[in-house]
Design an enzyme around this catalytic site. Structure first.
Site, PDB file in Angstrom:
ATOM      1  N   SER A  64       0.826  -1.222   0.000  1.00  0.00           N
ATOM      2  CA  SER A  64       0.000   0.000   0.000  1.00  0.00           C
ATOM      3  C   SER A  64       0.850   1.258   0.000  1.00  0.00           C
ATOM      4  O   SER A  64       1.942   1.291   0.578  1.00  0.00           O
ATOM      5  CB  SER A  64      -0.885   0.033   1.244  1.00  0.00           C
ATOM      6  N   GLU A 111      -2.118 -14.457   1.124  1.00  0.00           N
ATOM      7  CA  GLU A 111      -2.471 -13.537   2.214  1.00  0.00           C
ATOM      8  C   GLU A 111      -3.972 -13.636   2.502  1.00  0.00           C
ATOM      9  O   GLU A 111      -4.403 -13.711   3.647  1.00  0.00           O
ATOM     10  CB  GLU A 111      -2.094 -12.096   1.833  1.00  0.00           C
TER      11      GLU A 111
END
Ligand SMILES: Cc1cc2nc3c(=O)[nH]c(=O)nc-3n(C[C@H](O)[C@H](O)[C@H](O)COP(=O)(O)OP(=O)(O)OC[C@H]3O[C@@H](n4cnc5c(N)ncnc54)[C@H](O)[C@@H]3O)c2cc1C
Length: 396
Positions: free
Chosen positions: A137, A252
């Site tokens: 991110s 994930e």
């Protein structure tokens, strides 16, 4: 038992005996956020037993049971790995190591890394010596991850990296970070991204903690100011990092989807209700019983779905959308679970302190974050809508 089952039965027996002898008693009680073992250069073990458990499991390759032995794994096949999980669960053994390296980077390196990268990075991950952070991110790129802009320029004998990452979980406690970087600004956004491994001790790297309302700072913003990175740290092909990014996200998401099942092993909701409210008291109220029953049934189905998806993944037959479904379902289930636990605890369930009651409130709050991390629920719904249901829409 058939003849084909015999080696597995022998493996189960050996595993059971080994665990009985080698798993310290302190490592057979549920893990909390404070007692999890993350390893790495900066990690301080909570106890001698925690260190011993990690060392013993790592020596056997059982921190990464299904990785090849030459990379520090246990070389177990799917059936054996399942037996190991079952036997650990039977005695309530904790995971010896929690690690983004084990859960995310390792599988990606096994698939996309070259031989030198596998040999350099996988064994220290399996031994818990190097802790990895995730650099996906950015301040301007969360759900729209492919819009990331952290620059990575080719300077002949090295890469030069500039920019910053945000929401880096435990960025200040990690040793290395796997990053998505922009290596071509002219190409369509998905086609100009590469996957780079960066040593967080490199000159020019710094972290700033992001303090939350709880007072804790589990995230950092991680800055890269003209950081020189060796050429060999680029994984896969230049500008082909998006494929690696997506592959890693599957692991994930599936992992985050297990959150309810993992927690349920620690404490049954029904048992909590009986203990807190009395078997013949409020715990007998039909509405509560029905809600608990519905939850327990869904949790049971989720467990079966997870086992099945593990088998499919090992057979290379798990579709890319499955991880989104598992994440969406698992994180919603966990929110129902923590809602129930808070209701059962009553007003005490909202106390946010260091005691056992505080743990309920902390888990309840954390369950809200699970539907954001690794891609929000809305993004998972978009992926399912587009790629599984083939509904119209853009992206994903
Ligand atoms: C506990 C936790 C740990 C994290 N750890 C890491 C880490 O270690 N490394 C890392 O790189 N990142 C990490 N993150 C960041 C995480 O990946 C992002 O928060 C997530 O991808 C969402 O991005 P954003 O926060 O920028 O929200 P935004 O993308 O700004 O989204 C805001 C809201 O808009 C919605 N939205 C956005 N786009 C759409 C769309 N197209 N359709 C429908 N709804 C949409 C979202 O669902 C969300 O509700 C972590 C986050 C959490 C909560």
């Amino acid at each position: 038992m058939t003849i084909a089952d015999e080696p597995l039965a022998a493996f189960r027996q050996e595993t059971r005996a080994w665990l009985a002898e080698n798993c310290p008693a302190e490592m057979r009680v549920p893990e909390t956020e404070e007692t999890a073992c993350w390893g790495g250069r900066r990690f301080v073990f909570a106890s001698a037993a925690q260190r011993l458990w990690l060392e013993r499991m790592a020596a056997r390759g059982w921190t990464a049971p299904d990785w090849p032995r030459e990379y520090g794994g246990g070389g177990l096949g799917p059936a054996e790995a399942r037996v190991l999980r079952e036997e650990m669960r039977r005695i309530g053994a904790r995971r010896p190591l929690d690690s983004l390296g084990l859960w995310m980077l390792g599988p990606a390196l096994l698939e996309f890394g070259d031989e030198a990268q596998k040999r350099q990075h996988l064994p220290p991950i399996a031994r818990g010596e190097i802790r990895w952070a995730q650099g996906y991110s950015e301040p301007g790129a969360g759900s729209d991850l492919a819009g990331l802009s952290m620059g990575c320029a080719d300077r002949g004998d090295h890469w030069l990296v500039d920019g910053s990452k945000i929401w880096t979980s435990y960025g200040d406690q990690s040793d290395w970070i796997f990053c998505l970087v922009r290596t071509d600004r002219e190409a369509p956004k998905h086609k100009g991204i590469s996957f780079l491994l960066i040593d967080l001790d490199s000159p020019g790297v710094s972290t700033r903690p992001i303090k939350l309302i709880s007072g804790e700072a589990p995230f950092t913003q991680t800055f890269f100011d003209q950081v020189k990175v060796p050429k060999r740290n680029l994984v896969g092909r230049l500008n082909a990092g998006w494929d690696i990014a997506k592959y890693l996200l599957r692991f994930e998401r599936e992992l985050i989807g297990t959150v309810a099942s993992d927690a349920a092993r620690d404490e049954g909701v029904a048992a909590r209700a009986r203990a807190a409210l009395g078997a013949d008291g409020l715990a007998a109220a039909p509405e509560l019983r029905l809600e608990i029953l519905r939850y327990e049934l869904d949790a049971w189905v989720m467990d079966i779905a997870l086992e099945r998806s593990r088998d499919l993944a090992r057979a290379g037959a798990l579709g890319p959308v499955a991880a989104s479904v598992l994440k969406l379902a698992g994180t919603r289930l966990n929110q129902r679970r923590t809602d129930l636990l808070v209701s059962i605890a009553g007003v005490d369930g909202l106390r946010f302190d260091d005691g056992a009651t505080g743990e309920t409130a902390r888990r309840w709050l954390h369950s809200k974050a699970d539907t954001i991390s690794g891609g929000s629920s809305e993004i998972q719904l978009n992926i399912i809508a587009r790629r599984a249901l083939e509904l119209p829409g853009d992206g994903y």
